[in-house]
Motif scaffolding. Structure first.
Motif, PDB file in Angstrom:
ATOM      1  N   TYR B  36       7.265   4.296  -1.206  1.00 35.90           N
ATOM      2  CA  TYR B  36       5.812   4.343  -1.223  1.00 35.90           C
ATOM      3  C   TYR B  36       5.354   5.580  -0.458  1.00 35.90           C
ATOM      4  O   TYR B  36       6.018   6.050   0.462  1.00 35.90           O
ATOM      5  CB  TYR B  36       5.210   3.112  -0.527  1.00 35.90           C
ATOM      6  N   GLN B  38       2.069   6.785   1.890  1.00 40.73           N
ATOM      7  CA  GLN B  38       0.907   6.250   2.607  1.00 40.73           C
ATOM      8  C   GLN B  38       0.145   7.399   3.255  1.00 40.73           C
ATOM      9  O   GLN B  38       0.678   8.124   4.087  1.00 40.73           O
ATOM     10  CB  GLN B  38       1.333   5.226   3.669  1.00 40.73           C
ATOM     11  N   GLY B  41      -4.798   5.847   7.147  1.00 41.23           N
ATOM     12  CA  GLY B  41      -5.851   4.861   6.964  1.00 41.23           C
ATOM     13  C   GLY B  41      -5.894   4.210   5.599  1.00 41.23           C
ATOM     14  O   GLY B  41      -6.852   3.492   5.285  1.00 41.23           O
ATOM     15  N   LYS B  42      -4.864   4.435   4.785  1.00 41.06           N
ATOM     16  CA  LYS B  42      -4.830   3.892   3.428  1.00 41.06           C
ATOM     17  C   LYS B  42      -3.648   2.951   3.238  1.00 41.06           C
ATOM     18  O   LYS B  42      -2.750   2.883   4.076  1.00 41.06           O
ATOM     19  CB  LYS B  42      -4.722   5.032   2.400  1.00 41.06           C
ATOM     20  N   GLY B  43      -3.646   2.261   2.106  1.00 39.02           N
ATOM     21  CA  GLY B  43      -2.541   1.379   1.795  1.00 39.02           C
ATOM     22  C   GLY B  43      -1.380   2.128   1.161  1.00 39.02           C
ATOM     23  O   GLY B  43      -1.545   3.235   0.645  1.00 39.02           O
ATOM     24  N   PRO B  44      -0.192   1.535   1.188  1.00 43.96           N
ATOM     25  CA  PRO B  44       0.961   2.166   0.542  1.00 43.96           C
ATOM     26  C   PRO B  44       0.743   2.318  -0.963  1.00 43.96           C
ATOM     27  O   PRO B  44       0.293   1.369  -1.625  1.00 43.96           O
ATOM     28  CB  PRO B  44       2.100   1.186   0.836  1.00 43.96           C
ATOM     29  N   PHE B  46       2.558   3.044  -4.526  1.00 45.92           N
ATOM     30  CA  PHE B  46       3.875   2.944  -5.134  1.00 45.92           C
ATOM     31  C   PHE B  46       4.320   4.269  -5.752  1.00 45.92           C
ATOM     32  O   PHE B  46       3.549   4.939  -6.453  1.00 45.92           O
ATOM     33  CB  PHE B  46       3.853   1.851  -6.212  1.00 45.92           C
ATOM     34  N   LEU B  87       7.247   5.798   2.894  1.00 41.21           N
ATOM     35  CA  LEU B  87       7.811   4.520   3.318  1.00 41.21           C
ATOM     36  C   LEU B  87       8.879   4.061   2.344  1.00 41.21           C
ATOM     37  O   LEU B  87       8.718   4.186   1.126  1.00 41.21           O
ATOM     38  CB  LEU B  87       6.719   3.445   3.375  1.00 41.21           C
ATOM     39  N   LEU B  99       8.963  -7.745   0.995  1.00 42.80           N
ATOM     40  CA  LEU B  99       9.475  -6.398   1.203  1.00 42.80           C
ATOM     41  C   LEU B  99       9.706  -6.172   2.690  1.00 42.80           C
ATOM     42  O   LEU B  99       8.861  -6.537   3.515  1.00 42.80           O
ATOM     43  CB  LEU B  99       8.486  -5.352   0.676  1.00 42.80           C
ATOM     44  N   PHE B 101      10.105  -3.171   5.271  1.00 42.36           N
ATOM     45  CA  PHE B 101       9.795  -1.749   5.338  1.00 42.36           C
ATOM     46  C   PHE B 101      10.522  -1.059   6.479  1.00 42.36           C
ATOM     47  O   PHE B 101      10.775  -1.665   7.535  1.00 42.36           O
ATOM     48  CB  PHE B 101       8.291  -1.551   5.551  1.00 42.36           C
ATOM     49  N   GLN B 103      10.168   2.379   9.114  1.00 39.47           N
ATOM     50  CA  GLN B 103       9.032   2.841   9.909  1.00 39.47           C
ATOM     51  C   GLN B 103       8.374   4.081   9.318  1.00 39.47           C
ATOM     52  O   GLN B 103       7.308   4.484   9.769  1.00 39.47           O
ATOM     53  CB  GLN B 103       9.465   3.124  11.361  1.00 39.47           C
TER      54      GLN B 103
END
Lengths: 112, 111
Positions: B36, B38, B41-44, B46, B87, B99, B101, B103
């Protein structure tokens, strides 16, 4: 392109208050998840949900947390009696076939 | 216990300078490995799914590869817009879609 939508983008709450984080998963997805990310740390799994039941939950997901799919489109995470350490980004995710996941943009929860 | 370790933690490249990010994993039975992207401040977001050792996937300047113990994300001739945190996550067989993850590796590409 279909996407996972989360509201609000930022929530500030007083310690001890209840919060509800809302998510609209991708419409034909069947599996729903919540993850959280404390600032500077890994993305951590909280809970998975399928067929109106919790499939799996992590140690983090204790009795102060609950999830619900109140209708055909929304998926919510409720945190009762918030603590300072609950401050984090909370991500909703969904998948069609329990394989991988698509994530929303997150709700930043700040507990003061 | 499933575990994912990414290296390096941070990487600075000049525009056009190719490099690789590493993801080492320990899992009882791998169902899939996911990359992913990222942004702050945002989501992962894909990027790739890899299922078995030897598999490769490509998207623009990114190529992901998989062995039995690790995955690499190769970045060829990166541009400043490739700057993000990358990620890696694994999913094991028999679980409920969870999932695990790493770091992340924070990549900065300078013009």
């Amino acid at each position: 392109e279909p996407e996972v939508t989360q509201t609000p983008s930022h929530q500030v709450t007083q310690m001890g208050q209840e919060v509800i984080l809302r998510c609209v998963p991708i419409s034909n997805h069947l599996y729903f998840y919540w993850y959280r990310q404390i600032l500077g740390q890994k993305v951590e799994f909280l809970v998975s949900f399928y067929n109106n039941e919790i499939s799996e939950k992590s140690e983090i997901f204790d009795d102060q947390f609950s999830v619900e799919r109140p209708d055909g489109s929304n998926f919510t995470l409720k945190i009762r009696s918030t603590k300072l350490e609950d401050s984090a980004m909370y991500f909703c995710a969904s998948s069609f076939d329990q394989f991988g996941a698509f994530f929303g943009q997150g709700t930043r929860l700040t507990v003061v | 216990e499933d575990q994912v370790t990414q290296s390096p933690e941070a990487l600075r490249l000049q525009e056009g300078e190719s490099s690789s990010l590493n993801c080492s994993y320990t899992v009882s039975g791998l169902r899939g490995l996911f990359w992913y992207r990222q942004d702050p401040g945002k989501g992962p977001e894909f990027l790739f799914t890899l299922y078995s050792a030897g598999e490769e996937k490509e998207k623009e300047r990114l190529k992901a590869t998989l062995t039995k113990k690790e995955s690499f994300l190769h970045i060829t001739a990166p541009k400043p817009e490739d700057s993000a945190t990358y990620l890696c996550a694994v999913q094991d067989q028999g679980n409920t879609g969870k999932l695990i993850f790493g770091q992340g590796t924070t990549l900065q590409v300078k013009p």
